[in-house]
Design a protein around this motif. Structure first.
Motif, mmCIF file in Angstrom:
data_model
loop_
_atom_site.group_PDB
_atom_site.id
_atom_site.type_symbol
_atom_site.label_atom_id
_atom_site.label_comp_id
_atom_site.label_asym_id
_atom_site.label_seq_id
_atom_site.Cartn_x
_atom_site.Cartn_y
_atom_site.Cartn_z
ATOM 1 N N SER A 11 14.709 12.321 74.757
ATOM 2 C CA SER A 11 15.734 13.350 74.513
ATOM 3 C C SER A 11 15.756 14.434 75.582
ATOM 4 C CB SER A 11 15.557 13.956 73.123
ATOM 5 O OG SER A 11 15.748 12.973 72.130
ATOM 6 N N CYS A 12 15.648 14.021 76.822
ATOM 7 C CA CYS A 12 15.619 14.979 77.924
ATOM 8 C C CYS A 12 17.007 15.488 78.304
ATOM 9 C CB CYS A 12 14.923 14.383 79.139
ATOM 10 S SG CYS A 12 15.808 13.017 79.900
ATOM 11 N N ILE A 24 27.845 9.349 75.494
ATOM 12 C CA ILE A 24 26.479 9.644 75.069
ATOM 13 C C ILE A 24 26.457 10.939 74.272
ATOM 14 C CG2 ILE A 24 24.106 10.045 75.827
ATOM 15 C CD1 ILE A 24 24.850 8.531 78.421
ATOM 16 N N ALA A 25 25.796 10.879 73.128
ATOM 17 C CA ALA A 25 25.696 12.054 72.261
ATOM 18 C C ALA A 25 24.309 12.109 71.627
ATOM 19 C CB ALA A 25 26.762 11.992 71.170
ATOM 20 N N SER A 26 23.980 13.261 71.121
ATOM 21 C CA SER A 26 22.708 13.444 70.441
ATOM 22 C C SER A 26 22.741 12.714 69.101
ATOM 23 C CB SER A 26 22.460 14.932 70.219
ATOM 24 O OG SER A 26 21.208 15.131 69.617
ATOM 25 N N GLY A 27 21.717 11.918 68.861
ATOM 26 C CA GLY A 27 21.592 11.205 67.598
ATOM 27 C C GLY A 27 20.569 11.891 66.716
ATOM 28 N N GLU A 28 20.219 11.252 65.630
ATOM 29 C CA GLU A 28 19.268 11.845 64.690
ATOM 30 C C GLU A 28 17.886 12.032 65.311
ATOM 31 O OE1 GLU A 28 17.344 10.668 60.434
ATOM 32 O OE2 GLU A 28 19.490 10.323 60.701
ATOM 33 N N ASP A 29 17.398 10.990 65.991
ATOM 34 C CA ASP A 29 16.058 11.060 66.586
ATOM 35 C C ASP A 29 16.069 11.091 68.111
ATOM 36 O OD1 ASP A 29 14.672 10.980 64.096
ATOM 37 O OD2 ASP A 29 15.072 8.823 64.004
#
Length: 64
Positions: A11-12, A24-29
């Protein structure tokens, strides 16, 4: 064919601004790639830019 981000992702955030399709997007983990938007940068670059910048090689071809 689309790419996917596996759980090796740290998650850098370096891949997000590299994607010309905003796939691309932020997911749960960890970060995730929207397969409907991912073109592996075809028409923009010779190689997928997210793979080029990923420091842990967490971006791989999507499993069928």
């Amino acid at each position: 064919m689309a790419l996917q981000i596996i759980d090796d992702c740290i998650s850098c955030d370096v891949c997000v601004p590299e994607c010309p399709n905003e796939a691309i997007a932020s997911g749960e983990d960890y970060f995730v790639i929207d397969a409907g938007k991912c073109t592996e940068c075809e028409g923009h670059y010779d190689t997928p830019q997210c793979k080029e910048v990923c420091p842990v090689d967490a971006i791989v071809p999507r499993a069928a």
